[in-house]
Scaffold this motif. Structure first.
Motif, PDB file in Angstrom:
ATOM      1  N   THR A 138       0.831  -1.201   0.000  1.00 25.54           N
ATOM      2  CA  THR A 138       0.000   0.000   0.000  1.00 25.54           C
ATOM      3  C   THR A 138       0.868   1.254   0.000  1.00 25.54           C
ATOM      4  O   THR A 138       0.590   2.208  -0.727  1.00 25.54           O
TER       5      THR A 138
ATOM      6  N   ASP B  75      -7.207  -2.517  -3.328  1.00 25.34           N
ATOM      7  CA  ASP B  75      -6.347  -3.054  -2.265  1.00 25.34           C
ATOM      8  C   ASP B  75      -7.070  -4.206  -1.557  1.00 25.34           C
ATOM      9  O   ASP B  75      -8.303  -4.233  -1.518  1.00 25.34           O
ATOM     10  N   GLU B  76      -6.315  -5.129  -0.998  1.00 24.67           N
ATOM     11  CA  GLU B  76      -6.860  -6.308  -0.303  1.00 24.67           C
ATOM     12  C   GLU B  76      -7.826  -7.055  -1.222  1.00 24.67           C
ATOM     13  O   GLU B  76      -8.936  -7.435  -0.825  1.00 24.67           O
TER      14      GLU B  76
HETATM   15 MG   LIG Z   1      -1.784  -2.855   2.562  1.00 27.50          MG
END
Ligand SMILES: [Mg+2]
Ligand SMILES: Nc1ncnc2c1ncn2[C@@H]1O[C@H](COP(=O)(O)OP(=O)(O)OP(=O)(O)O)[C@@H](O)[C@H]1O
Length: 387
Positions: A47, A162-163
């Motif tokens: 990230t 993300d994720e």
């Molecule tokens: Mg992350």
């Protein structure tokens, strides 16, 4: 003076080091509209890397929408956050008029409730309890918006998810829906991030999987020792503390240059040096490491309690003996592991949950350095200090 080390949060600017090659590659890929998937173990800096890239890209006129699927455990929440991130990243830069928000979302199969916050920015909500089919259609339409906006505005768009592993958890069909929409969006660079390595590698590289070859893998490794050593020394120096070369080396040996763990151990070492009013040496690092393991004790205890006794045994053996030849009769006898098929089942579980990792030479190890130390402490039966 403030502690210059940061862990557990996204780091950019002065707290971010190295990653020059990855940053250049990611930035170029996004400019080219190339889809990318960044898979790494937990807390390697995925990230942070993407945020660092976004900083530069926005200045160059690229529109960026960022969606964190960690916050979207259900479909209506996914729709809500999708709307929010598309609006914030792709629509708001062209003026914050709330009229815009209704324009963009007017043609969706379901209309979100739009509220105007005090600062004049709208927020969106798809209420729970709508018909599943309608929510699915709304999600599909929302996923299509980045492509439409890129075309209308004649701008490059980056859509960061993300994720991403959560997509599979919310609905096993979701990746196929995403693929169908995304592969038509030639002006959009899709960036997928995730840390369930086994699952994601399968989803993006197995021929029968929906995301097969949709994105270029960008591997993220530990930060090179020389770069990290320089970073630690300069963070100490610029915050008025001193550290010996030997101590820096100790930190990096203990953490294996794992980004998060290195920052955490450096943080504790810095605190200790400050409270003792002396430069940090090798023994300071040893004591700081004890502190870190104490601090992580609650988390590791929960993890340990969630494992069956047999899985604990297998994990312990990997932590202490490295798991080299773990299926051999000799190894199983030495560690009292019983049948090879039981070891296989337990290892499958530990690997799937990233508690154990295979190494390039065919052995296994426990990648989390502090967990490894915690397990070692457990197996030499030192009392675990509790606060
Ligand atoms: Mg992350
Ligand atoms: N380039 C970097 N320089 C220095 N420290 C870093 C760097 N990247 C990551 N870190 C450290 O690692 C921590 C985790 O970073 P980040 O949250 O970006 O990782 P992640 O891979 O996205 O983690 P997760 O798997 O939890 O999503 C940061 O808080 C920071 O301490």
């Amino acid at each position: 003076m403030e502690n210059p080390f940061r862990y557990g949060e996204i780091v950019t600017g002065r707290a971010f080091t190295d990653r020059r090659t990855e940053l250049a590659e990611l930035t170029a890929d996004i400019h080219n509209g190339q889809n990318v998937v960044i898979i790494s173990p937990r807390r390697y800096g995925k990230t942070s890397l993407v945020f660092q890239a976004i900083d530069g890209l926005k200045r160059e006129g690229v529109l960026v929408a960022y969606l964190d699927m960690f916050r979207t455990p259900s479909k209506d929440r996914l729709a809500t956050h999708l709307a929010q991130s598309i609006y914030g990243g792709l629509v708001a830069p062209f003026g914050r008029l709330w009229q815009r928000a209704t324009d963009v979302f007017r043609n969706l199969p379901l209309n979100p409730k739009i509220t105007i916050n005090q600062d004049g920015a709208p927020s969106f909500e798809f209420a729970p309890g709508e018909r599943e089919r309608d929510v699915d259609q709304a999600i599909e339409a929302l996923l299509g918006l980045p492509g439409q906006i890129a075309q209308e505005r004649q701008r490059r768009v980056a859509f960061v998810i993300d994720e991403f592993q959560q997509a599979v958890d919310i609905d096993p069909h979701l990746p196929a829906v995403m693929r169908a929409v995304f592969q038509l969006q030639t002006e959009v660079a899709h960036v997928f991030l995730g840390s369930r390595q086994h699952l994601l590698q399968r989803v993006f590289t197995a021929e029968n999987e929906p995301m097969y070859r949709l994105a270029k893998p960008l591997p993220l490794r530990a930060i090179p020792a020389a770069d990290f050593a320089e970073f630690i020394a300069s963070q100490f120096a610029s915050s008025g503390q001193r550290i010996t070369g030997e101590a820096v080396e100790r930190i990096l040996t203990a953490t294996g240059c794992h980004p998060h763990d290195t920052q955490e151990l450096s943080y504790f070492t810095w605190e200790m040096a400050r409270s003792e009013g002396a430069p940090a040496g090798a023994s300071t690092v040893v004591r700081a490491l004890e502190r870190v393991i104490d601090a992580e004790d609650a988390r590791y205890t929960t993890l340990w309690e969630g494992l069956s006794p047999y899985r604990r045994l297998v994990l312990l053996s990997v932590a202490s003996a490295g798991g080299n030849g773990i299926y051999s009769q000799e190894y199983r006898r030495q560690h009292r592991l019983g049948a090879a098929s039981s070891v296989q089942r337990a290892m499958a579980y530990l690997l799937e949950n990233d508690l154990v990792e295979s190494t390039p030479d065919g052995a296994y190890h426990v990648p989390d350095a502090f967990l490894r130390a915690w397990l070692q402490r457990l197996s030499v039966s030192q009392p675990i200090k509790r606060p």
